[in-house]
Design a protein around this motif. Structure first.
Motif, PDB file in Angstrom:
ATOM      1  N   UNK A   1      54.590  28.544  48.148  1.00 48.94           N
ATOM      2  CA  UNK A   1      55.697  29.502  48.208  1.00 48.94           C
ATOM      3  C   UNK A   1      55.925  30.147  46.846  1.00 48.94           C
ATOM      4  N   UNK A   2      55.860  29.352  45.783  1.00 48.17           N
ATOM      5  CA  UNK A   2      56.068  29.889  44.439  1.00 48.17           C
ATOM      6  C   UNK A   2      55.017  30.940  44.115  1.00 48.17           C
ATOM      7  N   UNK A   3      53.757  30.660  44.424  1.00 44.14           N
ATOM      8  CA  UNK A   3      52.683  31.618  44.151  1.00 44.14           C
ATOM      9  C   UNK A   3      52.862  32.890  44.964  1.00 44.14           C
ATOM     10  N   UNK A   4      53.284  32.735  46.206  1.00 40.82           N
ATOM     11  CA  UNK A   4      53.520  33.925  47.042  1.00 40.82           C
ATOM     12  C   UNK A   4      54.623  34.792  46.455  1.00 40.82           C
ATOM     13  N   UNK A   5      55.578  34.168  45.772  1.00 43.42           N
ATOM     14  CA  UNK A   5      56.723  34.908  45.233  1.00 43.42           C
ATOM     15  C   UNK A   5      56.432  35.530  43.881  1.00 43.42           C
ATOM     16  N   UNK A   6      55.811  34.773  42.963  1.00 49.05           N
ATOM     17  CA  UNK A   6      55.681  35.257  41.584  1.00 49.05           C
ATOM     18  C   UNK A   6      54.239  35.373  41.108  1.00 49.05           C
ATOM     19  N   UNK A   7      53.280  35.038  41.981  1.00 53.58           N
ATOM     20  CA  UNK A   7      51.879  35.245  41.636  1.00 53.58           C
ATOM     21  C   UNK A   7      51.239  34.154  40.819  1.00 53.58           C
ATOM     22  N   UNK A   8      51.939  33.077  40.581  1.00 50.19           N
ATOM     23  CA  UNK A   8      51.352  31.941  39.867  1.00 50.19           C
ATOM     24  C   UNK A   8      52.094  30.667  40.241  1.00 50.19           C
ATOM     25  N   UNK A   9      51.471  29.541  39.918  1.00 54.37           N
ATOM     26  CA  UNK A   9      52.083  28.260  40.230  1.00 54.37           C
ATOM     27  C   UNK A   9      53.078  27.846  39.149  1.00 54.37           C
TER      28      UNK A   9
END
Length: 467
Positions: A416-424
């Motif tokens: 979910x974090x990657x989907x939101x901000x493009x990185x882990x």
């Protein structure tokens, strides 16, 4: 302090019996016969205490004399020595929002606050009184790992944790299944969290089986879980208010099983100056609909969302709230629950609904809104929210004076974090290397029979054929 069942079918019991009983033997939940009242002078005195000191003061009236104060202090100190932050549950600010970080325990989730304490409490009571305990619990993600870490390797305790196969995050699954201590047993059931929770309740309601196999509970049906979680509401208020009893604070609480927000309700009933408790749900919005309509109605299915720990239809601790909402009328509680069992729906009277609306606000947050909140908070401040915390922040909106509960470290939900901000999000030390570790887990059908049989075989083998 005595404890009663929400369904009125047991004689009053003391604190230690309530902890060991877990679910009341009549199928209800245990609640205190009286709620201690905290006056303004005590609130001022508590406001500057360290977390451990505050926990001792908050818990003592509920424990009574059953555990000597020095022993309770030692249990508390040992439980929170495992946390990585000196404040245990610090309050931070991000993009103008106050966030109560509850993820500094060994499994990076708020459940550690209660389950590190409960694990040590179980161990202490068993050492004092003798016997053994076989813990059975269901998890939608974080309870399982926190419970396992709370009791792993402890003598006299075996733990069986049910999780819905494929419905927890990969890291959550590995946090459970990579713990290879001999007393830890992971069970992946082919169903939803509600299926797993219903199985656990059925096992506890089978009184001959519960007694024969000495079953104990770690889910938030156990009163000690609620009590431990109440502490951080007092702690957050003290850090924000400066000890001024006139300073009221609101809390936005990501909510699935109603335990965390019920702990806030308990704190408010004790006298903590709480303005609003905001129930924040995802697409599985049965609690939001209840607050708005007075009807608690089960939907057609449990939806999988970006905040899986909240993918729940039947919230166990809701029964505790119903009990207080109806002023301890256990006959009425039994009737409402019978309606729910028969029709999938219960409804309260308009005057009761008015009380609900005075106790809670409620907001349902969609997955797109969750991602947008993670994105917006990060863009404005660099702070990364886990999806559950993002649900709470979004539900709080632009209200002033709100503390949002951060229920898990964002690295537990990096998809979910990657989907939101493009990185882990960077993983804390406790989460590193999990995906490369050896795992152990049994897979079962989501039926009472399958789980009961597994427990009988496993515990029979451990006892040499005599469970």
């Amino acid at each position: 302090m005595h404890y009663l069942s929400t369904r009125g079918g047991i004689a009053p019991v003391g604190f230690t019996d309530a902890v060991m009983m877990g679910l009341a033997t009549d199928g209800g939940l245990l609640v205190p016969a009286d709620i201690p009242q905290i006056d303004t002078g005590t609130l001022r005195a508590w406001s500057g205490l360290r977390f451990q000191e505050l926990a001792l003061e908050v818990m003592t009236p509920f424990v009574g004399e059953e555990i000597p104060r020095a022993d309770l202090r030692a249990l508390i100190d040992a439980s929170y020595a495992t946390f990585s932050h000196p404040e245990v549950t610090p309050v931070v600010e991000a993009d103008g929002v106050r966030i109560l970080e509850l993820f500094h325990g060994p499994t990076a989730a708020f459940k550690d606050v209660a389950l590190q304490f409960l694990g040590n409490l179980f161990e202490s009571l068993l050492a004092r009184d003798g016997g053994s305990l076989n813990i059975v619990g269901a998890t939608s993600g974080d309870t399982g790992s926190a419970a396992i870490y709370g009791v792993r390797g402890k003598q006299r305790i075996q733990i069986f944790i049910l999780h819905p196969k494929g419905r927890v995050s990969p890291i959550q699954e590995r946090q459970m299944t990579t713990v290879l201590d001999a007393n830890v047993h992971n069970l992946a059931v082919r169903g939803t969290f509600d299926d797993a929770q219903n199985i656990v309740k059925a096992l506890f309601n089978d009184l001959p089986f519960k007694s024969a196999y000495r079953l104990g509970a770690v889910n938030s049906i156990n009163w000690a879980r609620i009590l431990a979680q109440t502490v951080y509401y007092f702690y957050a208020w003290g850090r924000i208010s400066g000890g001024d009893p006139a300073r009221r604070v609101s809390f936005a609480v990501p909510t699935g099983n109603f335990g965390d927000v019920f702990a806030g309700y308990l704190a408010k009933r004790m006298g903590l100056p709480i303005d609003r408790l905001i129930i924040a749900t995802n697409r599985n919005d049965i609690l939001t609909r209840f607050v708005h309509t007075g009807a608690y109605a089960v939907g057609d299915e449990v939806y999988q969302t970006l905040s899986p720990a909240m993918d729940i239809q039947i919230a166990s601790n809701f029964e505790r709230y119903l009990y207080f909402l109806h002023d301890g009328d256990t006959a009425r509680i039994r009737a409402l629950l019978a309606d729910l069992q028969a029709t999938g729906r219960l409804e309260i009277e308009p005057e009761r609904q008015a009380r609900v609306r005075s106790d809670f606000d409620a907001v349902a947050v969609s997955d797109p809104e969750t991602l947008e909140q993670i994105r917006a908070t990060h863009a404005a401040s660099g702070y990364i929210l886990c999806p559950h915390t993002a649900v709470g922040v979004r539900a709080a909106g632009d209200r002033d004076g709100v503390v949002c509960l951060a229920t898990a470290h964002p690295a537990k939900f990096n998809e979910a974090v990657t989907a939101a901000i493009g990185r882990e999000a960077a993983a804390p030390p406790s989460l590193r290397g999990l995906m490369e570790k050896e795992v152990r887990c049994a897979e079962l059908e989501a039926t009472v029979g399958a789980v009961k049989s597994h427990l009988e075989v496993t515990l029979g083998a451990l006892a040499g054929g005599d469970a």
